[in-house]
Design a protein around this motif. Sequence first.
Motif, short mmCIF file in Angstrom:
data_model
loop_
_atom_site.label_atom_id
_atom_site.label_comp_id
_atom_site.label_asym_id
_atom_site.label_seq_id
_atom_site.Cartn_x
_atom_site.Cartn_y
_atom_site.Cartn_z
N TYR A 102 -12.46 2.25 -25.78
CA TYR A 102 -11.17 2.87 -26.10
C TYR A 102 -11.42 4.29 -26.60
O TYR A 102 -12.50 4.58 -27.14
N GLU A 103 -10.45 5.17 -26.42
CA GLU A 103 -10.58 6.52 -26.97
C GLU A 103 -9.25 6.99 -27.54
O GLU A 103 -8.18 6.66 -27.03
N SER A 104 -9.34 7.74 -28.62
CA SER A 104 -8.13 8.32 -29.24
C SER A 104 -8.15 9.84 -29.12
O SER A 104 -7.21 10.50 -29.55
N SER A 105 -9.22 10.38 -28.54
CA SER A 105 -9.32 11.83 -28.34
C SER A 105 -10.26 12.12 -27.18
O SER A 105 -11.02 11.25 -26.74
N ARG A 106 -10.19 13.34 -26.68
CA ARG A 106 -11.12 13.82 -25.67
C ARG A 106 -11.65 15.18 -26.08
O ARG A 106 -10.93 15.99 -26.65
N GLY A 107 -12.89 15.43 -25.74
CA GLY A 107 -13.52 16.69 -26.11
C GLY A 107 -14.37 16.55 -27.35
O GLY A 107 -14.42 15.49 -27.99
N VAL A 150 -14.92 5.55 -27.89
CA VAL A 150 -15.83 6.47 -27.21
C VAL A 150 -15.49 7.92 -27.53
O VAL A 150 -15.97 8.84 -26.86
N ASP A 151 -14.66 8.14 -28.56
CA ASP A 151 -14.43 9.50 -29.05
C ASP A 151 -15.78 10.13 -29.35
O ASP A 151 -16.59 9.56 -30.07
N ARG A 152 -16.01 11.33 -28.84
CA ARG A 152 -17.34 11.94 -28.94
C ARG A 152 -17.73 12.20 -30.39
O ARG A 152 -18.89 12.04 -30.76
N THR A 153 -16.78 12.64 -31.19
CA THR A 153 -16.98 12.78 -32.63
C THR A 153 -15.70 12.29 -33.29
O THR A 153 -14.74 13.04 -33.44
N PHE A 154 -15.68 11.02 -33.66
CA PHE A 154 -14.45 10.40 -34.15
C PHE A 154 -13.88 11.13 -35.36
O PHE A 154 -12.67 11.28 -35.49
N ASN A 155 -14.74 11.61 -36.25
CA ASN A 155 -14.27 12.21 -37.50
C ASN A 155 -14.27 13.73 -37.47
O ASN A 155 -14.65 14.40 -38.43
N CYS A 156 -13.83 14.30 -36.35
CA CYS A 156 -13.88 15.77 -36.23
C CYS A 156 -12.63 16.46 -36.77
O CYS A 156 -12.60 17.68 -36.91
N ALA A 157 -11.57 15.69 -37.04
CA ALA A 157 -10.32 16.31 -37.52
C ALA A 157 -9.63 15.34 -38.48
O ALA A 157 -9.15 14.28 -38.07
N LYS A 158 -9.53 15.72 -39.74
CA LYS A 158 -9.01 14.83 -40.78
C LYS A 158 -7.58 14.39 -40.50
O LYS A 158 -7.21 13.24 -40.79
N HIS A 159 -6.76 15.28 -39.96
CA HIS A 159 -5.37 14.90 -39.70
C HIS A 159 -5.28 13.77 -38.67
O HIS A 159 -4.28 13.06 -38.61
N HIS A 160 -6.33 13.61 -37.89
CA HIS A 160 -6.35 12.58 -36.86
C HIS A 160 -7.10 11.33 -37.31
O HIS A 160 -6.55 10.21 -37.27
N HIS A 161 -8.32 11.50 -37.78
CA HIS A 161 -9.14 10.31 -38.01
C HIS A 161 -8.84 9.61 -39.33
O HIS A 161 -9.00 8.38 -39.42
N LEU A 162 -8.41 10.32 -40.36
CA LEU A 162 -8.14 9.63 -41.63
C LEU A 162 -7.00 8.62 -41.53
O LEU A 162 -7.13 7.50 -42.04
N PRO A 163 -5.86 8.96 -40.88
CA PRO A 163 -4.82 7.93 -40.71
C PRO A 163 -5.31 6.74 -39.89
O PRO A 163 -4.93 5.59 -40.17
N LEU A 164 -6.16 6.98 -38.89
CA LEU A 164 -6.68 5.87 -38.09
C LEU A 164 -7.63 5.00 -38.92
O LEU A 164 -7.58 3.76 -38.85
N MET A 165 -8.46 5.63 -39.72
CA MET A 165 -9.36 4.87 -40.58
C MET A 165 -8.57 4.06 -41.61
O MET A 165 -8.93 2.92 -41.92
N GLN A 166 -7.50 4.65 -42.14
CA GLN A 166 -6.67 3.93 -43.10
C GLN A 166 -6.00 2.73 -42.44
O GLN A 166 -5.92 1.64 -43.02
N HIS A 194 -15.83 -0.07 -33.58
CA HIS A 194 -17.08 0.70 -33.54
C HIS A 194 -16.71 2.18 -33.46
O HIS A 194 -16.03 2.62 -32.52
N LEU A 195 -17.17 2.98 -34.43
CA LEU A 195 -16.82 4.40 -34.52
C LEU A 195 -18.09 5.25 -34.47
O LEU A 195 -19.07 4.94 -35.16
N GLU A 196 -18.05 6.31 -33.68
CA GLU A 196 -19.17 7.25 -33.64
C GLU A 196 -18.80 8.45 -34.50
O GLU A 196 -17.97 9.27 -34.13
#
Length: 313
Positions: free
Chosen positions: A211-216, A258-274, A286-288
Amino acid sequence: MNILLSTLNSKFIHSSLALRYLRAFGRTQGQAYDIVEYTINMPVLDIISDLTEHDADVVGFACYIWNIDMTLHVASLLKSVRPAVKIVLGGPEVSYTARRILEQHPYIDYIVQGEGEEAFAKLTAKLQAGESPLEPAITGILGRETGTDVTGTNTMDVTALIANVGNVNSLNEIYPIKGSEEVAEVADLGTIPFPYDESDMVDLEHKIIYYESSRGCPFHCQYCLSGNANTVRFFPQERTFKELQWFIDHKVKQVKFVDRTFNCAKHHHLPLMQWIHDADTATNFHLEMEPVLMGQEEVDLLVTAPKGVCRLK
């Protein structure tokens, strides 16, 4: 027209997210694609036998570093057995070397460069309509149209073509490579549907769900192509929450981002982690993640998350 999507996974437990994205987007365009997956450990002749039984008019292969050599071998044999089949390659291993691949491997008809959802749908729509997908050019599509061969027969027998014109270089001169050399990118990721359906939950019961939540990617590592576009784009957040819940409702054991860097943007990854932190589930996510970008907020969510809900790489 019978259109088949395929790839050679590195292991049986792996599955192809890319093919499912193509299938899902194709449905929005009124197109139907079948999917068949193999592994690089299978005998080539078994793969060819199975591919020919599908009686496809167009076969698209997803190409990666672990399967490119075997994929080219399979494609050449398939063309020999079924000269009229249109063979399309896509994926990171051919997106940036498309012209060279076409020049060296004349049994390949078209290459999709970059993100394939829109480009592949436009390519197949043109083929279904009996029109050229190369003139006018479709962004991301490069290829060669041999049409009627030099012997006057209406086949695509590459071996016969080369034998009659002399060599591959002569073939490239007679049937020049045309189309676009741009790398396609989907401007709005929200236009790409959720890639899975109920049938996948049966077919992938014992395989990894990707699964992916972002590209790039914001980084530019020399060994990786993900940061070439210098942008990171995100799927709509509310949609992502609903899709993760869909996995939970279907009792998927592990969802591998498969997000290349899952935690590259706090506005995106912090809500998902929460959201993952608070979810009532036995599903493992599984998070990269890049350690350099991790702050106290990420650490707090990880250390307080229920046991087994997160796995980091």
